[in-house]
Design a protein around this motif. Structure first.
Motif, PDB file in Angstrom:
ATOM      1  N   UNK A 230      -7.607  -5.534   3.772  1.00  9.56           N
ATOM      2  CA  UNK A 230      -8.072  -5.746   2.400  1.00  9.56           C
ATOM      3  C   UNK A 230      -6.998  -6.438   1.567  1.00  9.56           C
ATOM      4  N   UNK A 231      -5.754  -5.984   1.714  1.00 12.83           N
ATOM      5  CA  UNK A 231      -4.644  -6.569   0.961  1.00 12.83           C
ATOM      6  C   UNK A 231      -4.444  -8.025   1.356  1.00 12.83           C
ATOM      7  N   UNK A 232      -4.479  -8.305   2.651  1.00  6.59           N
ATOM      8  CA  UNK A 232      -4.288  -9.671   3.120  1.00  6.59           C
ATOM      9  C   UNK A 232      -5.421 -10.581   2.658  1.00  6.59           C
ATOM     10  N   UNK A 233      -6.639 -10.070   2.665  1.00 10.32           N
ATOM     11  CA  UNK A 233      -7.789 -10.849   2.207  1.00 10.32           C
ATOM     12  C   UNK A 233      -7.659 -11.172   0.721  1.00 10.32           C
TER      13      UNK A 233
ATOM     14  N   UNK B 297      -7.170   8.384  12.470  1.00 10.04           N
ATOM     15  CA  UNK B 297      -7.698   8.067  11.147  1.00 10.04           C
ATOM     16  C   UNK B 297      -6.615   7.481  10.250  1.00 10.04           C
ATOM     17  N   UNK B 298      -5.393   7.957  10.384  1.00 11.97           N
ATOM     18  CA  UNK B 298      -4.283   7.416   9.605  1.00 11.97           C
ATOM     19  C   UNK B 298      -4.077   5.940   9.963  1.00 11.97           C
ATOM     20  N   UNK B 299      -4.038   5.638  11.255  1.00 10.48           N
ATOM     21  CA  UNK B 299      -3.818   4.260  11.693  1.00 10.48           C
ATOM     22  C   UNK B 299      -4.983   3.354  11.290  1.00 10.48           C
TER      23      UNK B 299
ATOM     24  N   UNK C 125      -4.798   0.082   8.826  1.00  9.53           N
ATOM     25  CA  UNK C 125      -5.340  -1.204   9.262  1.00  9.53           C
ATOM     26  C   UNK C 125      -6.342  -1.749   8.245  1.00  9.53           C
ATOM     27  N   UNK C 126      -7.253  -0.898   7.775  1.00  9.50           N
ATOM     28  CA  UNK C 126      -8.258  -1.333   6.799  1.00  9.50           C
ATOM     29  C   UNK C 126      -7.597  -1.791   5.501  1.00  9.50           C
ATOM     30  N   UNK C 127      -6.666  -0.991   5.007  1.00 12.85           N
ATOM     31  CA  UNK C 127      -5.997  -1.331   3.753  1.00 12.85           C
ATOM     32  C   UNK C 127      -5.185  -2.615   3.886  1.00 12.85           C
ATOM     33  N   UNK C 128      -4.532  -2.805   5.027  1.00 14.98           N
ATOM     34  CA  UNK C 128      -3.747  -4.025   5.253  1.00 14.98           C
ATOM     35  C   UNK C 128      -4.670  -5.246   5.258  1.00 14.98           C
TER      36      UNK C 128
ATOM     37  N   UNK D  51       0.855  -1.176   0.000  1.00 10.89           N
ATOM     38  CA  UNK D  51       0.000   0.000   0.000  1.00 10.89           C
ATOM     39  C   UNK D  51       0.902   1.241   0.000  1.00 10.89           C
ATOM     40  N   UNK D  52       0.463   2.242  -0.669  1.00  8.05           N
ATOM     41  CA  UNK D  52       1.272   3.448  -0.812  1.00  8.05           C
ATOM     42  C   UNK D  52       0.829   4.530   0.171  1.00  8.05           C
ATOM     43  N   UNK D  53       1.696   5.500   0.343  1.00  3.62           N
ATOM     44  CA  UNK D  53       1.386   6.657   1.179  1.00  3.62           C
ATOM     45  C   UNK D  53       0.099   7.321   0.692  1.00  3.62           C
ATOM     46  N   UNK D  54      -0.027   7.431  -0.619  1.00  5.76           N
ATOM     47  CA  UNK D  54      -1.199   8.089  -1.206  1.00  5.76           C
ATOM     48  C   UNK D  54      -2.482   7.317  -0.908  1.00  5.76           C
ATOM     49  N   UNK D  55      -2.436   5.994  -0.972  1.00  3.63           N
ATOM     50  CA  UNK D  55      -3.620   5.183  -0.661  1.00  3.63           C
ATOM     51  C   UNK D  55      -4.043   5.374   0.793  1.00  3.63           C
ATOM     52  N   UNK D  56      -3.068   5.380   1.683  1.00  2.00           N
ATOM     53  CA  UNK D  56      -3.379   5.585   3.101  1.00  2.00           C
ATOM     54  C   UNK D  56      -3.961   6.974   3.313  1.00  2.00           C
TER      55      UNK D  56
END
Length: 58
Positions: A38-41, A27-29, A33-36, A1-6
């Motif tokens: 999604x990526x893992x799923x 909100x950053x954290x 967490x959400x993006x991680x 995941x990129x800085x921009x996506x976060x």
């Protein structure tokens, strides 16, 4: 995941929560967490099943 996506996800979360002040880190954290998750799923769905992990037919 990129800085921009976060950054984009954190901004979406902040807006959905009526733009509260002083919660930038939370909100950053949460976005990370959400993006991680999604990526893992997605990786788990794309991974081939391990031998013997499928239920027997019937």
């Amino acid at each position: 995941m990129t800085f921009e996506q976060i950054r984009e996800r954190a901004y979406e979360l902040w807006e959905r929560n009526h733009r509260p002040e002083g919660f930038e880190i939370e909100f950053w954290l949460l976005a990370e967490r959400e993006l991680r998750k999604e990526r893992d799923r997605q990786r788990a769905d794309a991974a081939p099943a391990a031998p013997g992990s499928e239920p027997p037919p019937g």
